[in-house]
Design a protein around this motif. Structure first.
Motif, PDB file in Angstrom:
ATOM      1  N   GLN A 237       7.472   7.688 -15.112  1.00  0.00           N
ATOM      2  CA  GLN A 237       6.135   7.308 -15.556  1.00  0.00           C
ATOM      3  C   GLN A 237       6.059   5.810 -15.835  1.00  0.00           C
ATOM      4  O   GLN A 237       6.926   5.250 -16.501  1.00  0.00           O
ATOM      5  CB  GLN A 237       5.762   8.079 -16.834  1.00  0.00           C
ATOM      6  N   PRO A 238       5.040   5.115 -15.345  1.00  0.00           N
ATOM      7  CA  PRO A 238       4.897   3.696 -15.627  1.00  0.00           C
ATOM      8  C   PRO A 238       4.781   3.446 -17.122  1.00  0.00           C
ATOM      9  O   PRO A 238       4.291   4.296 -17.865  1.00  0.00           O
ATOM     10  CB  PRO A 238       3.590   3.325 -14.905  1.00  0.00           C
ATOM     11  N   THR A 283       7.607  13.650  -7.263  1.00  0.00           N
ATOM     12  CA  THR A 283       6.631  13.750  -8.346  1.00  0.00           C
ATOM     13  C   THR A 283       5.490  12.769  -8.142  1.00  0.00           C
ATOM     14  O   THR A 283       5.616  11.790  -7.389  1.00  0.00           O
ATOM     15  CB  THR A 283       7.283  13.474  -9.712  1.00  0.00           C
ATOM     16  N   LEU A 284       4.394  13.015  -8.803  1.00  0.00           N
ATOM     17  CA  LEU A 284       3.243  12.114  -8.714  1.00  0.00           C
ATOM     18  C   LEU A 284       3.585  10.702  -9.194  1.00  0.00           C
ATOM     19  O   LEU A 284       3.208   9.730  -8.543  1.00  0.00           O
ATOM     20  CB  LEU A 284       2.069  12.676  -9.510  1.00  0.00           C
ATOM     21  N   PRO A 285       4.317  10.526 -10.313  1.00  0.00           N
ATOM     22  CA  PRO A 285       4.693   9.162 -10.714  1.00  0.00           C
ATOM     23  C   PRO A 285       5.539   8.455  -9.664  1.00  0.00           C
ATOM     24  O   PRO A 285       5.382   7.255  -9.445  1.00  0.00           O
ATOM     25  CB  PRO A 285       5.471   9.381 -12.012  1.00  0.00           C
ATOM     26  N   GLN A 286       6.444   9.191  -9.011  1.00  0.00           N
ATOM     27  CA  GLN A 286       7.265   8.584  -7.963  1.00  0.00           C
ATOM     28  C   GLN A 286       6.402   8.130  -6.794  1.00  0.00           C
ATOM     29  O   GLN A 286       6.577   7.016  -6.274  1.00  0.00           O
ATOM     30  CB  GLN A 286       8.313   9.587  -7.474  1.00  0.00           C
ATOM     31  N   ILE A 291       3.855   3.910  -3.393  1.00  0.00           N
ATOM     32  CA  ILE A 291       2.728   3.386  -2.615  1.00  0.00           C
ATOM     33  C   ILE A 291       2.099   2.158  -3.268  1.00  0.00           C
ATOM     34  O   ILE A 291       1.203   1.538  -2.696  1.00  0.00           O
ATOM     35  CB  ILE A 291       1.654   4.469  -2.389  1.00  0.00           C
ATOM     36  N   GLY A 292       2.540   1.801  -4.472  1.00  0.00           N
ATOM     37  CA  GLY A 292       2.065   0.573  -5.098  1.00  0.00           C
ATOM     38  C   GLY A 292       0.823   0.721  -5.942  1.00  0.00           C
ATOM     39  O   GLY A 292       0.045  -0.226  -6.082  1.00  0.00           O
ATOM     40  N   THR A 293       0.613   1.911  -6.514  1.00  0.00           N
ATOM     41  CA  THR A 293      -0.518   2.090  -7.430  1.00  0.00           C
ATOM     42  C   THR A 293       0.024   2.704  -8.719  1.00  0.00           C
ATOM     43  O   THR A 293       1.205   2.537  -9.035  1.00  0.00           O
ATOM     44  CB  THR A 293      -1.618   2.971  -6.784  1.00  0.00           C
TER      45      THR A 293
END
Length: 373
Positions: A237-238, A283-286, A291-293
């Motif tokens: 997670q960012p 995972t979605l965070p990965q 993809i840079g978002t």
């Protein structure tokens, strides 16, 4: 009834087995570092500890009820049983409910409401013990059933919320879902109702012990085959969500068309073109990082498309499967569905078949048969 229990050798053996199984299960969960059920899975430590405590209390409770079976005095046996029921109210029931909540890893739900819920039960049992009377037991039973029904309603909603969270964050749901908890909860509801409404009899006693034996095996399997989801999310997670959101996004309560187009372009370049969706347990965070978002925009994008992350990845994988199968047919190569499913990122064939039927509207066997004609 106690005379029947003392004379029933088979019941005593079953009772002893259930006691020993609970004790061994508690020791196993507390002290074994490895996973005897699924070596490649790391279960949640919190869930292991709560379940170990639950098993330990069940074993101790079984030991406590042994003297009650041996008392010749009806009053002494009744007081012993009431004390055992008090221990169930303050230990067994809260731990059982805590174990159910610990299976849900989308967030840490507060456990103190469980204490508030069972406090009246404990007070009622204490009054019964002090007065050496079971006059309040019908009220205690009624309150117990009402609170358990309320908890059931809450847990059904919580499990549904947990399922949505999984599909919003994980491409693969193997060893993550807890839909079996619905079945266990329903079974527990029946058995607890039977427990509080039971008035004795050997059939009643046998049913309780058989259920206890089933519970040991189910919980051991469930704990050891449930992946710890706090580890990957904490790593991926960012650190911060986007500092600013475009005014148009706020106004529309979602992404602007410009940002939707940008996310689509990024997904095409870094997920579809590179076939990143074939990576297992992505995972979605990965994906957002690659993809840079960020998670926020990516989640909002899927919401704007009336889908979720899990459905998006499954759609890409099923399309890839269709492409591989048609290539194999054109080249006159033999290819099994299981082999192709593995190449498409699925470790579990049952998961693939379910996803395929949801996406294509028919089973993979029927589709392959129709496509091969």
């Amino acid at each position: 009834m106690y005379d029947q229990i003392r004379e029933d050798t088979l019941y005593i053996i079953l009772y002893s087995i259930v006691t020993a199984m609970n004790a061994m299960a508690s020791i196993y969960l507390l002290f074994r570092r490895g996973n005897a059920f699924a070596a490649d899975i790391t279960p949640p430590v919190r869930l292991r500890r709560w379940t170990a405590a639950f098993f330990a209390v069940l074993a101790i409770g079984h030991l406590w009820y042994i003297p009650a079976m041996m008392f010749d005095s009806r009053e002494a046996a009744m007081v012993s049983m009431l004390i055992g029921a008090l221990l169930d109210c303050i230990l067994t029931i809260p731990l059982a409910l805590g174990v159910m909540l610990c299976m849900l890893q989308d967030r840490r739900r507060p456990l103190w409401p469980i204490g508030v819920m069972v406090a009246p039960l404990a007070v009622g049992m204490i009054v019964c013990i002090i007065t050496r009377s079971d006059a309040l037991l019908p009220w205690v039973r009624g309150y117990f059933l009402l609170t358990f029904i309320g908890f059931t309603v809450y847990l059904v909603g919580a499990v549904r919320q947990y399922g949505r969270w999984l599909r919003d964050n994980y491409a693969d749901l193997e060893h993550k879902e807890v839909w079996q908890s619905f079945l266990v909860l329903a079974f527990m509801m029946i058995m607890f109702g039977y427990y509080v409404a039971g008035y004795g009899g050997m059939f009643y006693e046998y049913i309780i012990q058989v259920f206890g034996l089933f519970l040991v095996f189910y919980l051991l399997w469930r704990v050891e085959t449930l992946s710890d989801l706090s580890i990957p999310l904490a790593q991926d997670q960012p650190e911060t969500e986007p500092a600013t959101i475009e005014a148009e996004d706020v106004k529309n309560n979602g992404l602007s068309q410009t940002n939707i187009n940008n996310v689509e372009t990024l997904l095409q370049q870094h997920c579809i073109d590179t076939q990143l969706y074939l990576q297992h347990d992505l995972t979605l965070p990965q994906l957002a990082q690659i993809i840079g978002t960020n998670r926020f925009y990516l989640s909002q994008y899927f919401s704007s498309q009336d889908t979720n992350y899990n459905a998006y990845i499954n759609d890409l994988r099923i399309r890839h499967f269709v492409s591989l199968y048609r290539e194999a047919i054109a080249a006159k190569r033999s290819a099994t569905a299981q082999q192709l499913a593995n190449e498409c990122g699925y470790r579990s064939y049952s998961t693939f078949t379910l996803a395929f039927k949801q996406r294509m509207g028919q089973s993979v066997t029927a589709w392959m048969r129709d496509s091969g004609e």
